[in-house]
Design an enzyme around this catalytic site. Structure first.
Site, PDB file in Angstrom:
ATOM      1  N   GLU A  17       0.850  -1.198   0.000  1.00  0.00           N
ATOM      2  CA  GLU A  17       0.000   0.000   0.000  1.00  0.00           C
ATOM      3  C   GLU A  17       0.880   1.242   0.000  1.00  0.00           C
ATOM      4  O   GLU A  17       2.038   1.184   0.446  1.00  0.00           O
ATOM      5  CB  GLU A  17      -0.896   0.013   1.237  1.00  0.00           C
ATOM      6  CG  GLU A  17      -0.093   0.143   2.512  1.00  0.00           C
ATOM      7  CD  GLU A  17      -0.833  -0.337   3.754  1.00  0.00           C
ATOM      8  OE1 GLU A  17      -1.652   0.436   4.226  1.00  0.00           O
ATOM      9  OE2 GLU A  17      -0.565  -1.448   4.245  1.00  0.00           O
TER      10      GLU A  17
ATOM     11  N   LYS B 115       2.783   4.581   1.030  1.00  0.00           N
ATOM     12  CA  LYS B 115       3.215   5.158   2.309  1.00  0.00           C
ATOM     13  C   LYS B 115       2.843   6.637   2.257  1.00  0.00           C
ATOM     14  O   LYS B 115       3.416   7.409   1.489  1.00  0.00           O
ATOM     15  CB  LYS B 115       4.722   4.975   2.486  1.00  0.00           C
ATOM     16  CG  LYS B 115       5.229   5.509   3.820  1.00  0.00           C
ATOM     17  CD  LYS B 115       6.661   5.050   4.051  1.00  0.00           C
ATOM     18  CE  LYS B 115       7.147   5.386   5.436  1.00  0.00           C
ATOM     19  NZ  LYS B 115       7.128   6.797   5.770  1.00  0.00           N
TER      20      LYS B 115
ATOM     21  N   ASP C 264       2.581  10.450   3.161  1.00  0.00           N
ATOM     22  CA  ASP C 264       3.521  11.382   3.792  1.00  0.00           C
ATOM     23  C   ASP C 264       2.753  12.401   4.627  1.00  0.00           C
ATOM     24  O   ASP C 264       2.514  13.522   4.202  1.00  0.00           O
ATOM     25  CB  ASP C 264       4.344  12.077   2.699  1.00  0.00           C
ATOM     26  CG  ASP C 264       5.575  12.746   3.280  1.00  0.00           C
ATOM     27  OD1 ASP C 264       5.838  12.580   4.487  1.00  0.00           O
ATOM     28  OD2 ASP C 264       6.269  13.439   2.516  1.00  0.00           O
TER      29      ASP C 264
ATOM     30  N   TYR D 104      -4.716   2.463   8.383  1.00  0.00           N
ATOM     31  CA  TYR D 104      -3.915   1.351   7.838  1.00  0.00           C
ATOM     32  C   TYR D 104      -3.398   0.388   8.906  1.00  0.00           C
ATOM     33  O   TYR D 104      -2.699  -0.561   8.597  1.00  0.00           O
ATOM     34  CB  TYR D 104      -2.738   1.881   7.003  1.00  0.00           C
ATOM     35  CG  TYR D 104      -1.868   2.909   7.697  1.00  0.00           C
ATOM     36  CD1 TYR D 104      -1.115   2.569   8.816  1.00  0.00           C
ATOM     37  CD2 TYR D 104      -1.792   4.217   7.229  1.00  0.00           C
ATOM     38  CE1 TYR D 104      -0.326   3.507   9.459  1.00  0.00           C
ATOM     39  CE2 TYR D 104      -1.012   5.166   7.860  1.00  0.00           C
ATOM     40  CZ  TYR D 104      -0.275   4.805   8.975  1.00  0.00           C
ATOM     41  OH  TYR D 104       0.509   5.723   9.609  1.00  0.00           O
TER      42      TYR D 104
ATOM     43  N   LYS E 177      11.111   2.895  -0.063  1.00  0.00           N
ATOM     44  CA  LYS E 177      11.061   4.341  -0.297  1.00  0.00           C
ATOM     45  C   LYS E 177      11.305   4.685  -1.773  1.00  0.00           C
ATOM     46  O   LYS E 177      12.067   4.003  -2.463  1.00  0.00           O
ATOM     47  CB  LYS E 177      12.132   5.044   0.557  1.00  0.00           C
ATOM     48  CG  LYS E 177      12.031   4.785   2.045  1.00  0.00           C
ATOM     49  CD  LYS E 177      10.786   5.387   2.672  1.00  0.00           C
ATOM     50  CE  LYS E 177      10.867   6.865   2.829  1.00  0.00           C
ATOM     51  NZ  LYS E 177      11.552   7.305   4.030  1.00  0.00           N
TER      52      LYS E 177
ATOM     53  N   CYS F 198      41.286  19.206  18.413  1.00  0.00           N
ATOM     54  CA  CYS F 198      39.866  19.499  18.624  1.00  0.00           C
ATOM     55  C   CYS F 198      39.629  20.997  18.460  1.00  0.00           C
ATOM     56  O   CYS F 198      40.285  21.805  19.124  1.00  0.00           O
ATOM     57  CB  CYS F 198      39.447  19.047  20.020  1.00  0.00           C
ATOM     58  SG  CYS F 198      37.786  19.586  20.444  1.00  0.00           S
TER      59      CYS F 198
ATOM     60  N   CYS G  21      38.565  22.502  22.061  1.00  0.00           N
ATOM     61  CA  CYS G  21      39.397  22.594  23.269  1.00  0.00           C
ATOM     62  C   CYS G  21      40.896  22.489  22.965  1.00  0.00           C
ATOM     63  O   CYS G  21      41.716  22.624  23.874  1.00  0.00           O
ATOM     64  CB  CYS G  21      39.002  21.521  24.281  1.00  0.00           C
ATOM     65  SG  CYS G  21      39.500  19.853  23.814  1.00  0.00           S
TER      66      CYS G  21
ATOM     67  N   CYS H  23      38.286  13.707  19.835  1.00  0.00           N
ATOM     68  CA  CYS H  23      38.980  14.618  20.748  1.00  0.00           C
ATOM     69  C   CYS H  23      39.378  13.825  21.989  1.00  0.00           C
ATOM     70  O   CYS H  23      38.585  13.072  22.536  1.00  0.00           O
ATOM     71  CB  CYS H  23      38.030  15.749  21.117  1.00  0.00           C
ATOM     72  SG  CYS H  23      38.528  16.635  22.595  1.00  0.00           S
TER      73      CYS H  23
ATOM     74  N   CYS I  30      36.886  18.848  27.719  1.00  0.00           N
ATOM     75  CA  CYS I  30      36.486  19.492  26.464  1.00  0.00           C
ATOM     76  C   CYS I  30      35.060  20.014  26.638  1.00  0.00           C
ATOM     77  O   CYS I  30      34.129  19.245  26.849  1.00  0.00           O
ATOM     78  CB  CYS I  30      36.543  18.493  25.309  1.00  0.00           C
ATOM     79  SG  CYS I  30      35.821  19.143  23.784  1.00  0.00           S
TER      80      CYS I  30
HETATM   81  S1  IVH Z   1       2.321   0.882   9.075  1.00  0.00           S
HETATM   82  C1  IVH Z   1       4.006  -0.880  13.014  1.00  0.00           C
HETATM   83  N1  IVH Z   1       1.405   1.837   6.816  1.00  0.00           N
HETATM   84  O1  IVH Z   1       5.176   5.732   8.093  1.00  0.00           O
HETATM   85  C2  IVH Z   1       4.033  -0.103  11.758  1.00  0.00           C
HETATM   86  N2  IVH Z   1       2.737   3.278   8.167  1.00  0.00           N
HETATM   87  O2  IVH Z   1       8.003   5.319   8.629  1.00  0.00           O
HETATM   88  C3  IVH Z   1       2.889   0.804  11.611  1.00  0.00           C
HETATM   89  N3  IVH Z   1       2.990   5.529   7.249  1.00  0.00           N
HETATM   90  O3  IVH Z   1       4.949   5.977  11.567  1.00  0.00           O
HETATM   91  C4  IVH Z   1       3.001   1.669  10.442  1.00  0.00           C
HETATM   92  N4  IVH Z   1       1.772   5.234   5.452  1.00  0.00           N
HETATM   93  O4  IVH Z   1       3.310   7.342  10.152  1.00  0.00           O
HETATM   94  C5  IVH Z   1       2.143   2.091   7.912  1.00  0.00           C
HETATM   95  N5  IVH Z   1       0.467   2.580   4.824  1.00  0.00           N
HETATM   96  C6  IVH Z   1       1.194   2.812   5.907  1.00  0.00           C
HETATM   97  C7  IVH Z   1       1.793   4.061   6.135  1.00  0.00           C
HETATM   98  C8  IVH Z   1       2.558   4.260   7.272  1.00  0.00           C
HETATM   99  C9  IVH Z   1       2.494   6.102   6.141  1.00  0.00           C
HETATM  100  C10 IVH Z   1       3.871   6.209   8.212  1.00  0.00           C
HETATM  101  C11 IVH Z   1       3.497   6.060   9.658  1.00  0.00           C
HETATM  102  C12 IVH Z   1       4.721   5.454  10.305  1.00  0.00           C
HETATM  103  C13 IVH Z   1       5.785   5.832   9.344  1.00  0.00           C
HETATM  104  C14 IVH Z   1       6.977   4.912   9.436  1.00  0.00           C
END
Ligand code: IVH
Length: 721
Positions: A142, A144, A146, A252, A340, A445, A448, A463, A469
């Site tokens: 799914e 991610k 932002d 999610y 990512k 350093c 210091c 250092c 320091c």
């Molecule tokens: S699952 C235990 N699913 O990404 C894991 N996270 O980098 C629960 N996020 O803190 C997260 N889309 O804020 C999950 N489809 C998705 C997501 C998602 C965005 C964010 C979320 C998490 C962060 C981690």
């Protein structure tokens, strides 16, 4: 006030104008006008930082403006305004939100960047679960989102609480604000008695553009990107402001649930959709890494046409029973990963290289860049890691960037990977100034003057000044008060710098004597403080006179003792007294039992043992420790989770071949039930779990009369296969 790091801040138009008239040359009339102007700028900057999550200037500029304001007020005390910025410590709305302890921690995700990382992820899971390469293993995939994560708690189907993630264990109570978001139901039917729904709050592109246009029209602050706009809008003390900002929510995940939602991730998401939550329509079920990578490509193609920002694709093991078996590492689940999108890149000029000295004395080079926008954020600093990195070599001496070094004046390509500090990817030799010279890394350093030494095999130069320091001392103190250590409200990096420079806090113990010394210090009379904020600060300090053992250990800032190691040590020795006694015994006799036991702890390697013992052997450290302990009420013994499990608090050793699960899984499972897992048998061992082929450990356990169980007996003891 702690402004956000410069890399996240906008450029600073307020300080770039003509040089202002010096305070001593101002007429009374001009001074009044200037105080009015400064109050406007400073108070707006305060709000932008604290309330809108959108810093508008750097720390340095903010401090300079406050200093100018104070200087003019000192000259014209009668002109001091009712809204004078010198009366405000910082309009920290964070203080205005109650804190919420999450029933189930809100974790983050491990990152993957290419197809190989994904096949590795799948391979790791199969190894952990002992699944063959061709066994079926389904995932969900799914986008991610932002935005920022939010946890919604429903009891008897009614929304009772909404909390931000915070540090994962404790977030901010934003219930009133969450109620204003149309995607968040206030009531749900057919839900478990307790249900925590987790997901992402975000702002659509269209709403973001419209909000910025409105803000600009009214002369208000605009936001750098939809994520900042969403964060700033959710974290408003006045929920009516949140209501006026159109926020959306995708569900999610979930936290505490009184009964399972489904057997699979897919089923659970379907169930959330049935309850009335919006779930992401691009979610798919995939039957292996190839299908995941295919879906990633599809989503990447659609990215530009979506009306919201996404920064990758999240893959999760579909079978919830398998998710349960895989469990968690300290901050991320083993059963999920974020794939990512490639980071955005930008070219800019490297203006200078500064050397920062960290709390362990490491000299870290930082690139000061001509500000450039990368992925919607203005970047003006980037890490340069160490001297080899600047010279074009990796940690093993092999060339990076085809061996191209980095010089002051070079054009460099910067990128941001996730939320981390910007990095430099490449350098353009064609644009290198003719008179440039290779960077020569300091051998002393810069703070210091002590020798900065590079041990053989270490890529970092350190250092050698130790606590003499000032940079190390101050960084250690900053670490000590940090959010994951003593976490003292109102005593952040800025305040530590101020108190340290004034010689008023130079050791952790002195934080706790501040109140007693206030008869002389009179903090309430200082610029930036007032009666209320000083009272609050002392209350926050006093609250921390009781501190959990693992936080205490982490706060000491011993090299290689991070949060996980601190927790492992706490879980092993349970009390500070027991740990200190063991360390003293190990320092006294490196051949003895205490030393062997320390080295035998699973997850504690020889490096950690060496650092711990060096720390204890140093007289200065013992004084710091004793002085601190004299100020504390209690270092709380480790509170093992799952106290009602039959193995909580027991030390367990696994040996031989395990058949029902892999060694990693057995260890993680035992730990989740509150047991300590050790790699070696000693008098302190409670249970040895011996599979076929067990050898010397079984023999030693028998000699010591330690309970020995087969794997099957162990599984029966902990309740289930
Ligand atoms: S699952 C235990 N699913 O990404 C894991 N996270 O980098 C629960 N996020 O803190 C997260 N889309 O804020 C999950 N489809 C998705 C997501 C998602 C965005 C964010 C979320 C998490 C962060 C981690």
């Amino acid at each position: 006030m702690a402004q956000k790091s410069e890399s996240e801040a906008h450029p600073d138009p307020e300080t770039e104008g003509p040089t202002p008239v010096a305070p001593e040359s101002l007429s009374a009339e001009a001074a009044a006008a200037e105080l009015e102007r400064l109050a406007g700028i400073i108070n707006t900057a305060n709000d932008a930082y604290h309330q809108d999550d959108a810093p508008v200037m750097s720390d340095a500029s903010f401090d300079a403006l406050k200093a100018r304001n104070a200087a003019i007020e000192a000259r014209f005390p009668d002109l001091k305004r009712a809204d004078s910025p010198s009366e405000q410590v910082g309009a920290a709305p964070a203080e205005g939100f109650g804190k919420v302890r999450h029933a189930v921690r809100m974790l983050s995700l491990a990152n993957a960047f290419d197809a190989e990382d994904i096949t590795d992820f799948d391979g790791r899971i199969r190894r952990y679960l002992n699944l063959s390469e061709d066994a079926a293993l389904a995932y969900t995939s799914e986008p991610k989102i932002d935005g920022l994560s939010l946890s919604l708690r429903y009891e008897s189907g009614r929304l009772v609480q909404a909390a931000t993630r915070g540090d994962g264990s404790e977030g901010e109570n934003v219930t009133a604000n969450a109620r204003t978001i149309a995607d968040i139901p206030h009531h749900i039917s057919d839900a478990p008695e307790v249900l925590e729904v987790r997901g992402e709050v975000y702002m659509s592109h269209a709403d973001f553009e419209a909000l910025n246009a409105r803000q600009a029209e009214r002369g208000g602050k605009t936001f750098a990107n939809p994520r900042n706009a969403a964060a700033g809008s959710l974290r408003q003390l006045d929920a009516e402001i949140t209501r006026a900002r159109p926020l959306c929510f995708f569900a999610y995940a979930w936290g505490e649930v009184s009964e399972p939602l489904a057997d699979t991730q897919w089923g659970a998401i379907e169930r959330l959709a049935e309850m009335g939550f919006r779930t992401n329509p691009l979610t798919r079920r995939c039957d292996g890494p190839q299908a995941l990578i295919g879906h990633y490509a599809e989503i990447e193609q659609q990215r530009a046409t979506l009306d919201y920002d996404i920064d990758g694709v999240v893959y999760k093991v579909d079978d919830l029973a398998l998710q349960g078996r895989l469990g968690f590492r300290s901050t991320t689940p083993r059963w999920a990963i974020a794939h990512k999108f490639p980071a955005e890149l930008a070219w800019t000029r490297l203006d200078a290289i500064d050397i920062q000295v960290g709390r362990t004395g490491a000299l870290s080079p930082v690139a000061r860049l001509s500000p450039v926008t990368v992925g919607g954020v203005v970047v003006s600093n980037a890490t340069l890691h160490n001297e080899d990195y600047i010279a074009g070599l990796d940690n093993n001496g092999a060339p990076i960037r085809e061996g191209r070094d980095i010089r002051i004046g070079d054009w460099v390509q910067v990128y941001r990977a996730g939320d981390v500090i910007p990095k430099i990817k490449d350098v353009d030799l064609a644009r290198r100034p003719e008179d440039s010279a290779a960077y020569s890394f300091p051998e002393t350093c810069p703070e210091c003057g002590s020798d900065a030494i590079r041990e053989p095999g270490d890529s970092v130069r350190r250092c050698s000044g130790g606590m003499a320091c000032p940079a190390q001392a101050i960084e250690k103190l900053k670490h000590f008060v940090g959010r994951t250590a003593f976490d003292i409200d109102g005593l952040g990096a800025k305040q530590i710098e101020m108190f340290f420079t004034a010689g008023e806090i130079t050791s952790p113990a002195e934080i706790f004597t501040l109140e007693a010394r206030n008869v002389d210090l009179k903090l309430q009379e200082r610029d930036g403080f007032g009666e209320t904020s000083v009272a609050k600060l002392f209350a926050a300090i006093n609250e921390r006179r009781t501190i959990p053992l693992e936080r205490f250990l982490f706060a000491l800032g011993i090299r290689h003792v991070g949060q996980t190691t601190a927790r492992t040590l706490a879980a092993t020795y349970l009390t500070l007294d027991a740990l200190l006694a063991a360390l003293k015994a190990a320092v006294a006799d490196p051949e003895g039992e205490a030393y062997a036991e320390l080295e035998g702890i699973d997850g504690i390697g020889p490096t950690v043992v060496r650092e711990l013992l060096e720390f204890m052997a140093e007289a200065h450290n013992r004084t710091v420790l004793d002085d601190l302990l004299a100020q504390l009420r209690e270092v709380e013994p480790f509170d093992a989770p799952a106290q009602d499990s039959p193995v909580a608090g027991k030390t367990v050793v696994f040996t031989g071949t395990l058949e029902a699960m892999t060694r990693d899984e057995a260890k993680a499972r035992a730990e989740s039930l509150g047991a300590r897992v050790s790699g070696s048998v000693s008098k302190k061992t409670d249970i040895l779990v011996a599979g076929p082929g067990a050898g010397s450990k079984a023999k030693k356990a028998a000699e010591l009369g330690i309970t020995t169980l087969t794997e099957q007996e162990w599984l029966e003891l902990i309740g289930g296969g």
